[in-house]
Scaffold this motif. Structure first.
Motif, PDB file in Angstrom:
ATOM      1  N   ALA A   1       0.922  -1.263   0.010  1.00 12.16           N
ATOM      2  CA  ALA A   1      -0.174   0.052  -0.101  1.00 12.16           C
ATOM      3  C   ALA A   1       0.821   1.206  -0.123  1.00 12.16           C
ATOM      4  N   PRO A   2       0.215   2.392  -0.673  1.00 12.19           N
ATOM      5  CA  PRO A   2       1.178   3.588  -0.584  1.00 12.19           C
ATOM      6  C   PRO A   2       1.048   4.330   0.782  1.00 12.19           C
ATOM      7  N   ALA A   3       1.733   5.342   1.134  1.00 12.01           N
ATOM      8  CA  ALA A   3       2.054   5.983   2.275  1.00 12.01           C
ATOM      9  C   ALA A   3       1.258   7.082   2.581  1.00 12.01           C
ATOM     10  N   PHE A   4       0.058   7.322   1.617  1.00 12.14           N
ATOM     11  CA  PHE A   4      -0.436   8.684   1.902  1.00 12.14           C
ATOM     12  C   PHE A   4      -1.491   8.547   3.147  1.00 12.14           C
ATOM     13  N   CYS A   5      -1.714   9.652   3.651  1.00 12.71           N
ATOM     14  CA  CYS A   5      -2.816   9.550   4.831  1.00 12.71           C
ATOM     15  C   CYS A   5      -4.156   9.165   4.508  1.00 12.71           C
ATOM     16  N   ARG A   6      -4.610   7.793   5.053  1.00 11.91           N
ATOM     17  CA  ARG A   6      -5.835   7.238   4.689  1.00 11.91           C
ATOM     18  C   ARG A   6      -6.923   7.850   5.426  1.00 11.91           C
ATOM     19  N   GLY A   7      -6.712   8.479   6.603  1.00 13.36           N
ATOM     20  CA  GLY A   7      -7.645   8.965   7.527  1.00 13.36           C
ATOM     21  C   GLY A   7      -7.667  10.462   7.476  1.00 13.36           C
ATOM     22  N   LEU A   8      -8.564  11.048   8.075  1.00 12.96           N
ATOM     23  CA  LEU A   8      -8.598  12.417   8.088  1.00 12.96           C
ATOM     24  C   LEU A   8      -7.939  13.049   9.459  1.00 12.96           C
ATOM     25  N   SER A   9      -7.215  14.210   9.373  1.00 14.62           N
ATOM     26  CA  SER A   9      -6.864  14.926  10.358  1.00 14.62           C
ATOM     27  C   SER A   9      -7.968  15.616  10.973  1.00 14.62           C
ATOM     28  N   ALA A  10      -7.695  16.154  12.556  1.00 16.74           N
ATOM     29  CA  ALA A  10      -8.743  16.888  13.191  1.00 16.74           C
ATOM     30  C   ALA A  10      -9.332  18.028  12.391  1.00 16.74           C
ATOM     31  N   ALA A  11      -8.441  18.791  11.464  1.00 15.57           N
ATOM     32  CA  ALA A  11      -9.045  19.876  10.761  1.00 15.57           C
ATOM     33  C   ALA A  11     -10.049  19.380   9.775  1.00 15.57           C
ATOM     34  N   GLY A  12      -9.535  18.089   9.161  1.00 19.50           N
ATOM     35  CA  GLY A  12     -10.286  17.648   8.046  1.00 19.50           C
ATOM     36  C   GLY A  12     -11.476  16.827   8.425  1.00 19.50           C
ATOM     37  N   ALA A  13     -11.502  16.366   9.345  1.00 21.09           N
ATOM     38  CA  ALA A  13     -12.807  15.568  10.089  1.00 21.09           C
ATOM     39  C   ALA A  13     -13.637  16.620  10.612  1.00 21.09           C
ATOM     40  N   ALA A  14     -13.369  17.958  11.200  1.00 20.34           N
ATOM     41  CA  ALA A  14     -13.932  18.742  11.480  1.00 20.34           C
ATOM     42  C   ALA A  14     -15.035  19.457  10.372  1.00 20.34           C
ATOM     43  N   LEU A  15     -14.167  19.546   9.326  1.00 22.04           N
ATOM     44  CA  LEU A  15     -14.698  20.318   8.196  1.00 22.04           C
ATOM     45  C   LEU A  15     -15.703  19.536   7.514  1.00 22.04           C
ATOM     46  N   VAL A  16     -15.542  18.233   7.204  1.00 23.01           N
ATOM     47  CA  VAL A  16     -16.448  17.066   6.794  1.00 23.01           C
ATOM     48  C   VAL A  16     -17.829  17.212   7.650  1.00 23.01           C
ATOM     49  N   LYS A  17     -17.472  17.031   9.019  1.00 26.66           N
ATOM     50  CA  LYS A  17     -18.736  16.964   9.567  1.00 26.66           C
ATOM     51  C   LYS A  17     -19.458  18.280   9.733  1.00 26.66           C
ATOM     52  N   GLN A  18     -18.897  19.373   9.539  1.00 22.54           N
ATOM     53  CA  GLN A  18     -19.550  20.654   9.804  1.00 22.54           C
ATOM     54  C   GLN A  18     -20.248  20.834   8.343  1.00 22.54           C
ATOM     55  N   TRP A  19     -20.127  20.539   7.146  1.00 24.26           N
ATOM     56  CA  TRP A  19     -20.585  20.525   6.144  1.00 24.26           C
ATOM     57  C   TRP A  19     -21.707  19.464   5.681  1.00 24.26           C
ATOM     58  N   GLU A  20     -21.282  18.123   6.336  1.00 23.93           N
ATOM     59  CA  GLU A  20     -22.202  17.129   5.931  1.00 23.93           C
ATOM     60  C   GLU A  20     -23.454  17.221   6.980  1.00 23.93           C
ATOM     61  N   GLY A  21     -23.161  17.574   8.189  1.00 20.02           N
ATOM     62  CA  GLY A  21     -24.065  17.537   9.332  1.00 20.02           C
ATOM     63  C   GLY A  21     -24.316  16.085   9.666  1.00 20.02           C
ATOM     64  N   PHE A  22     -24.888  16.131  11.085  1.00 17.73           N
ATOM     65  CA  PHE A  22     -25.356  14.819  11.485  1.00 17.73           C
ATOM     66  C   PHE A  22     -26.540  14.531  11.353  1.00 17.73           C
ATOM     67  N   VAL A  23     -26.457  13.180  10.950  1.00 17.79           N
ATOM     68  CA  VAL A  23     -28.280  12.459  10.726  1.00 17.79           C
ATOM     69  C   VAL A  23     -28.294  11.344  11.488  1.00 17.79           C
ATOM     70  N   ALA A  24     -29.095  11.233  12.457  1.00 18.36           N
ATOM     71  CA  ALA A  24     -29.074   9.978  13.310  1.00 18.36           C
ATOM     72  C   ALA A  24     -29.750   8.641  12.463  1.00 18.36           C
ATOM     73  N   SER A  25     -30.605   8.957  11.957  1.00 19.63           N
ATOM     74  CA  SER A  25     -31.493   7.816  11.159  1.00 19.63           C
ATOM     75  C   SER A  25     -31.558   8.341   9.747  1.00 19.63           C
ATOM     76  N   PRO A  26     -31.634   7.258   8.608  1.00 19.51           N
ATOM     77  CA  PRO A  26     -31.529   7.337   7.499  1.00 19.51           C
ATOM     78  C   PRO A  26     -32.881   8.339   6.925  1.00 19.51           C
ATOM     79  N   ALA A  27     -32.188   9.585   6.111  1.00 18.55           N
ATOM     80  CA  ALA A  27     -33.001  10.512   5.526  1.00 18.55           C
ATOM     81  C   ALA A  27     -32.538  10.967   4.177  1.00 18.55           C
TER      82      ALA A  27
END
Length: 263
Positions: free
Chosen positions: A96-122
């Motif tokens: 496997a290559p050595a790129f970052c597979r996961g998100l940094s704290a800043a990346g995760a915060a950005l995705v969560k902010q703009w995706e929003g949290f949905v508890a049940s399928p909608a």
């Protein structure tokens, strides 16, 4: 979580013994320096030519096939054009290559902010059923999700970190080892690909310009990311704002690396 596996790059991996020969199924099949049509052509195969497969790797899909074969010539050809008798792996996986597979704290915060949290399928803004932080349901009622519904924010976080690996993997396959991106640049791109999908990103001018490695990445991102503001043929203010946030993160300096190495 931040991933930084100390592994070799795909393009230089797979120092393994070649397996049996398999026929090429079309004329003019290009064997490339990496598992993507964005990588340079090393050689061209003719129909019926036998190739050996040293290892196989996930890469940019070609006609729905995301598997690539590293041949005995040291280059990669889409498995779509190789008659192996299987749609899955017939050889060991390339390192496997050595790129970052996961998100940094800043990346995760950005995705969560703009995706929003949905508890049940909608339905999301374009009507596609989703849950958590932007997970698009693949089965009825998101039955594929390995966590109890309705999701808690903690479970949604775990689901996001599972999902994002698919998108960082396809993003890496679109680029090549000549591209250098810091962690913020990489995470901004991961957010964008997670939002628009691998297939859309693969054919983009943004990826073509970055993969060419001839321009300043910050300039490319600032020019190209804002173009991705449409959903269903209409401009969405939420997408305008998300792209602006991705550009800001992309242009934020950091000494940490995201691609092709992860620190």
């Amino acid at each position: 979580m931040w991933f930084s596996p100390a592994l070799a790059l795909v393009a230089g991996a797979c120092a393994v013994a070649a397996g049996p020969g398999y026929p090429i199924t079309a004329d003019g099949v290009k064997c490339r320096a990496g598992p993507s049509t964005n990588h340079g052509v090393v050689k061209v195969y003719s129909k019926g030519q036998q190739v050996s497969i040293g290892c196989q790797a996930a890469g940019l899909p070609v006609f729905g096939t995301a598997l690539w074969d590293r041949t005995g010539d040291g280059c990669y050809v889409s498995d779509h054009y190789v008659k192996t008798g299987s749609s899955g792996y017939v050889a060991q996986r390339c390192a496997a290559p050595a790129f970052c597979r996961g998100l940094s704290a800043a990346g995760a915060a950005l995705v969560k902010q703009w995706e929003g949290f949905v508890a049940s399928p909608a339905p999301d803004p374009v009507g596609l059923p989703s849950v958590g932080y932007g997970h698009q349901c693949q089965q009825k009622d998101c039955a594929e999700v390995p966590y109890r519904l309705p999701l808690t924010p903690a479970a949604a976080d775990r689901l996001l970190r599972r999902d994002i690996r698919e998108y960082t993997t396809c993003l890496a396959a679109m680029l090549n080892a000549g591209v250098r991106l810091n962690a913020n640049q990489w995470n901004a791109l991961a957010s964008w690909v997670y939002n628009v999908g691998c297939a859309q990103a693969a054919g983009s001018t943004l990826i073509r310009r970055l993969a060419a490695a001839k321009e300043d990445p910050n300039s490319v991102a600032a020019q190209e990311l804002p173009k991705w503001k449409y959903a269903g043929g209409k401009v969405f203010q939420g997408l305008v704002d998300r792209r602006n946030a991705e550009v800001r993160l992309f242009k934020t300096p950091t000494s940490r690396q995201g691609f092709p190495t992860c620190t």
